[in-house]
Motif scaffolding. Structure first.
Motif, PDB file in Angstrom:
ATOM      1  N   SER A   1       0.864  -1.066  -0.101  1.00  0.00           N
ATOM      2  CA  SER A   1      -0.120   0.067   0.043  1.00  0.00           C
ATOM      3  C   SER A   1       0.832   1.238   0.034  1.00  0.00           C
ATOM      4  N   SER A   2       2.138   1.242   0.691  1.00  0.00           N
ATOM      5  CA  SER A   2       3.034   2.502   0.559  1.00  0.00           C
ATOM      6  C   SER A   2       3.424   2.858  -0.798  1.00  0.00           C
ATOM      7  N   ARG A   3       3.310   2.135  -1.963  1.00  0.00           N
ATOM      8  CA  ARG A   3       3.534   2.278  -2.999  1.00  0.00           C
ATOM      9  C   ARG A   3       2.691   2.796  -4.041  1.00  0.00           C
ATOM     10  N   GLU A   4       1.350   2.935  -3.531  1.00  0.00           N
ATOM     11  CA  GLU A   4       0.266   3.585  -4.089  1.00  0.00           C
ATOM     12  C   GLU A   4       0.726   4.947  -4.267  1.00  0.00           C
ATOM     13  N   GLY A   5       0.104   5.484  -5.465  1.00  0.00           N
ATOM     14  CA  GLY A   5       0.239   6.698  -5.936  1.00  0.00           C
ATOM     15  C   GLY A   5      -0.720   7.527  -5.485  1.00  0.00           C
ATOM     16  N   ASP A   6      -1.885   7.398  -5.342  1.00  0.00           N
ATOM     17  CA  ASP A   6      -3.142   7.729  -4.908  1.00  0.00           C
ATOM     18  C   ASP A   6      -3.391   7.433  -3.270  1.00  0.00           C
ATOM     19  N   MET A   7      -3.672   8.572  -2.399  1.00  0.00           N
ATOM     20  CA  MET A   7      -3.992   8.373  -1.213  1.00  0.00           C
ATOM     21  C   MET A   7      -5.028   7.402  -0.883  1.00  0.00           C
ATOM     22  N   LEU A   8      -6.355   7.399  -1.969  1.00  0.00           N
ATOM     23  CA  LEU A   8      -7.227   6.351  -1.829  1.00  0.00           C
ATOM     24  C   LEU A   8      -7.007   4.940  -2.385  1.00  0.00           C
ATOM     25  N   GLY A   9      -5.770   5.033  -2.970  1.00  0.00           N
ATOM     26  CA  GLY A   9      -5.293   3.755  -3.246  1.00  0.00           C
ATOM     27  C   GLY A   9      -4.583   3.073  -2.024  1.00  0.00           C
ATOM     28  N   ARG A  10      -4.213   3.589  -0.982  1.00  0.00           N
ATOM     29  CA  ARG A  10      -3.799   3.023   0.080  1.00  0.00           C
ATOM     30  C   ARG A  10      -4.866   2.406   0.977  1.00  0.00           C
ATOM     31  N   LEU A  11      -5.823   3.121   0.988  1.00  0.00           N
ATOM     32  CA  LEU A  11      -7.286   2.574   1.661  1.00  0.00           C
ATOM     33  C   LEU A  11      -7.877   1.662   0.976  1.00  0.00           C
ATOM     34  N   GLU A  12      -7.686   1.385  -0.357  1.00  0.00           N
ATOM     35  CA  GLU A  12      -8.314   0.363  -1.003  1.00  0.00           C
ATOM     36  C   GLU A  12      -7.668  -1.156  -0.811  1.00  0.00           C
ATOM     37  N   TRP A  13      -6.484  -1.076  -0.057  1.00  0.00           N
ATOM     38  CA  TRP A  13      -6.191  -2.198   0.396  1.00  0.00           C
ATOM     39  C   TRP A  13      -6.936  -3.180   1.369  1.00  0.00           C
ATOM     40  N   VAL A  14      -7.901  -2.304   1.708  1.00  0.00           N
ATOM     41  CA  VAL A  14      -9.037  -3.059   2.626  1.00  0.00           C
ATOM     42  C   VAL A  14      -9.724  -3.958   1.985  1.00  0.00           C
ATOM     43  N   LYS A  15      -9.799  -3.694   0.734  1.00  0.00           N
ATOM     44  CA  LYS A  15     -10.493  -4.827  -0.184  1.00  0.00           C
ATOM     45  C   LYS A  15      -9.855  -5.921  -0.174  1.00  0.00           C
ATOM     46  N   LEU A  16      -8.577  -6.112  -0.238  1.00  0.00           N
ATOM     47  CA  LEU A  16      -7.727  -7.378  -0.058  1.00  0.00           C
ATOM     48  C   LEU A  16      -7.699  -7.934   1.247  1.00  0.00           C
ATOM     49  N   MET A  17      -7.836  -7.090   2.410  1.00  0.00           N
ATOM     50  CA  MET A  17      -8.029  -7.795   3.663  1.00  0.00           C
ATOM     51  C   MET A  17      -9.634  -8.146   3.634  1.00  0.00           C
ATOM     52  N   GLY A  18     -10.516  -7.555   3.133  1.00  0.00           N
ATOM     53  CA  GLY A  18     -11.803  -8.142   3.193  1.00  0.00           C
ATOM     54  C   GLY A  18     -11.771  -9.597   2.391  1.00  0.00           C
ATOM     55  N   ALA A  19     -11.191  -9.688   1.468  1.00  0.00           N
ATOM     56  CA  ALA A  19     -10.991 -11.008   0.661  1.00  0.00           C
ATOM     57  C   ALA A  19     -10.361 -12.158   1.569  1.00  0.00           C
ATOM     58  N   LEU A  20      -9.523 -11.638   2.221  1.00  0.00           N
ATOM     59  CA  LEU A  20      -8.531 -12.860   2.836  1.00  0.00           C
ATOM     60  C   LEU A  20      -9.414 -13.231   4.192  1.00  0.00           C
ATOM     61  N   PHE A  21     -10.130 -12.300   4.931  1.00  0.00           N
ATOM     62  CA  PHE A  21     -10.696 -12.478   6.150  1.00  0.00           C
ATOM     63  C   PHE A  21     -12.246 -12.624   5.846  1.00  0.00           C
ATOM     64  N   ASP A  22     -12.614 -13.097   4.540  1.00  0.00           N
ATOM     65  CA  ASP A  22     -14.103 -13.018   4.331  1.00  0.00           C
ATOM     66  C   ASP A  22     -15.052 -11.997   4.833  1.00  0.00           C
ATOM     67  N   ARG A  23     -14.541 -10.808   4.728  1.00  0.00           N
ATOM     68  CA  ARG A  23     -15.326  -9.581   4.887  1.00  0.00           C
ATOM     69  C   ARG A  23     -15.347  -8.649   3.980  1.00  0.00           C
ATOM     70  N   GLU A  24     -15.686  -9.221   2.554  1.00  0.00           N
ATOM     71  CA  GLU A  24     -15.824  -8.294   1.673  1.00  0.00           C
ATOM     72  C   GLU A  24     -16.875  -7.052   1.702  1.00  0.00           C
TER      73      GLU A  24
ATOM     74  N   GLY B   1       3.318  15.379  -4.818  1.00  0.00           N
ATOM     75  CA  GLY B   1       2.664  14.108  -5.362  1.00  0.00           C
ATOM     76  C   GLY B   1       2.184  12.972  -4.410  1.00  0.00           C
ATOM     77  N   ASP B   2       3.145  12.919  -3.618  1.00  0.00           N
ATOM     78  CA  ASP B   2       3.057  11.747  -2.492  1.00  0.00           C
ATOM     79  C   ASP B   2       1.603  11.800  -1.885  1.00  0.00           C
ATOM     80  N   TYR B   3       1.370  10.730  -1.214  1.00  0.00           N
ATOM     81  CA  TYR B   3      -0.083  10.595  -0.848  1.00  0.00           C
ATOM     82  C   TYR B   3      -0.285  11.768   0.355  1.00  0.00           C
ATOM     83  N   PHE B   4       0.864  11.900   1.316  1.00  0.00           N
ATOM     84  CA  PHE B   4       0.657  12.911   2.335  1.00  0.00           C
ATOM     85  C   PHE B   4       0.638  14.329   1.712  1.00  0.00           C
ATOM     86  N   CYS B   5       1.183  14.449   0.583  1.00  0.00           N
ATOM     87  CA  CYS B   5       1.182  15.827  -0.114  1.00  0.00           C
ATOM     88  C   CYS B   5      -0.285  16.098  -0.614  1.00  0.00           C
TER      89      CYS B   5
END
Length: 385
Positions: free
Chosen positions: A198-221, A265-269
């Motif tokens: 997620s730290s390599r995502e160029g978009d700040m919301l891209g980091r957040l979207e890793w929640v969807k992979l966590m959802g797939a892993l833990f059956d919480r999609e 352009g960094d996510y925090f910027c």
């Protein structure tokens, strides 16, 4: 049954076998026709899971409940639903993750808030994070109560504990690439390794979207989709006020006395700009060193470019931070002449800021308060006196 994965050494061996087979067009190393992803075909045609911002992973869904995660690093993980069988003749580079997950080893601090947000903390058994360093109170409480065991730092984990706990999966961040021997040992123990990027995502919301992979892993999609949509909506609302007409510099002073800033352009910027600030950036030209996310500049050059910034946010996530304006100026006397220091518009943050992905909208609101000088109470940043 433990999830299986493949070591880097094994991957090299497979690559050599594959290259040897090139002399026999259309044949695998065993002499049989190779259809590329034999074994996956038995699951039917996959449907890509829609991702609006993340670029460092993809997720394919099969009607039978299987999910195939493909990471930007090339790793692939097949998530097998509860009660289902592992397809035969899977490609050897695919690690198998079986639901329901239990006793997961969570070494990535950034994923803690995502796992918590989807209600999956019960599945974590071991962590490389100490209670006092947890960005999530519920996670800290589980560490203190012993529901989650501390398993040592990521580069020197407690292998005996991990093996005894029966960890099927280790969720690591990109630091694991610096200690390949740790990854190899985990895989030797039968632990599949997922290096979240997620730290390599160029978009700040891209980091957040890793929640969807966590959802797939833990059956919480469904829960993951709801979390993403809710936070993304609130981020949009927080950013709706537009520019505040003030410049902002975000940095810390390293051991050599140089200023370490985030790349433009960094996510925090992006978050600073969403909060209405105009970020003061520095080009890599003339920098003493740089990384994918930071640019390090000598203090004299930093002074020339940032002394007139309206607001300073001192990055306390790295060096422990500063507690007062006096402590800031002690790092370098030139800082006393910065406009923001003279006007008292200096703010700071602590180490949890980067690990609170699900609090992105609240962080932007806090930054808006700091930048605009609204006087609204803040949680994630605070003014230095």
């Amino acid at each position: 049954m433990a999830a299986r994965s493949i070591s880097r050494r094994g991957a090299v061996g497979l690559a050599l076998l594959a290259s040897a087979s090139l002399a026999l067009p259309g044949c695998s190393p065993t002499g049989e026709k190779d259809d590329g992803d034999r074994g996956l075909a038995a699951l039917g045609e996959p449907t890509p899971v829609a991702l609006s911002h993340a670029t460092q992973f993809s997720l394919d869904a099969y009607e039978s409940g299987y999910r195939l995660a493909t990471l930007a690093s090339g790793e692939r993980l097949l998530i097998v639903p509860e009660g289902a069988t592992v397809p035969e003749r899977l490609p050897e580079d695919i690690a198998v993750i079986r639901r329901p997950l239990e006793n997961v080893y969570l070494a990535s601090t950034g994923m803690i808030c995502l796992v918590d947000a989807i209600g999956a903390l019960d599945a974590i058994g071991v962590s490389s994070v100490r209670a006092e360093d947890s960005p999530v109170p519920a996670f800290a409480e589980r560490l203190e109560s012993g529901e989650i065991s501390y398993g040592g730092i990521y580069r020197a984990p407690d292998y005996e504990l991990i093996a005894a706990t029966g960890c099927p999966l280790a969720i690591e961040n990109t630091n694991i690439d610096h200690v390949p021997e740790v990854r190899a040992k985990l895989e030797e123990l039968g632990v599949a390794v997922l290096m979240e990027q997620s730290s390599r995502e160029g978009d700040m919301l891209g980091r957040l979207e890793w929640v969807k992979l966590m959802g797939a892993l833990f059956d919480r999609e469904d829960e993951a989709a709801e979390v993403f949509d809710d936070v993304a909506r609130r981020v949009e609302e927080a950013a709706a006020e537009g520019p505040a007409g003030r410049t902002v510099t975000f940095f810390y002073v390293n051991e050599d006395g140089a200023a370490v800033t985030r790349r433009s352009g960094d996510y925090f910027c992006q978050m600073i700009e969403a909060a209405g600030g105009a970020y003061v950036s520095f080009s890599e030209e003339g920098a003493t060193e740089s990384s994918p996310t930071t640019v390090t500049v000598e203090m004299e050059r930093f002074y020339e470019g940032a002394r007139d910034a309206d607001v300073i946010v001192y990055n306390g996530t790295i060096d422990g931070g500063v507690t007062s304006l006096e402590a800031l100026v002690e790092k370098n006397a030139l800082l006393a002449d910065f406009r923001a220091v003279r006007n008292g518009d200096v703010w700071t943050c602590d180490s949890n800021l980067y690990q609170q992905i699900t609090s992105m909208a609240d962080i932007i609101s806090d930054l808006r308060s700091a930048i605009a000088g609204s006087g609204e109470p803040t949680t994630f940043v605070w003014r230095l006196e």
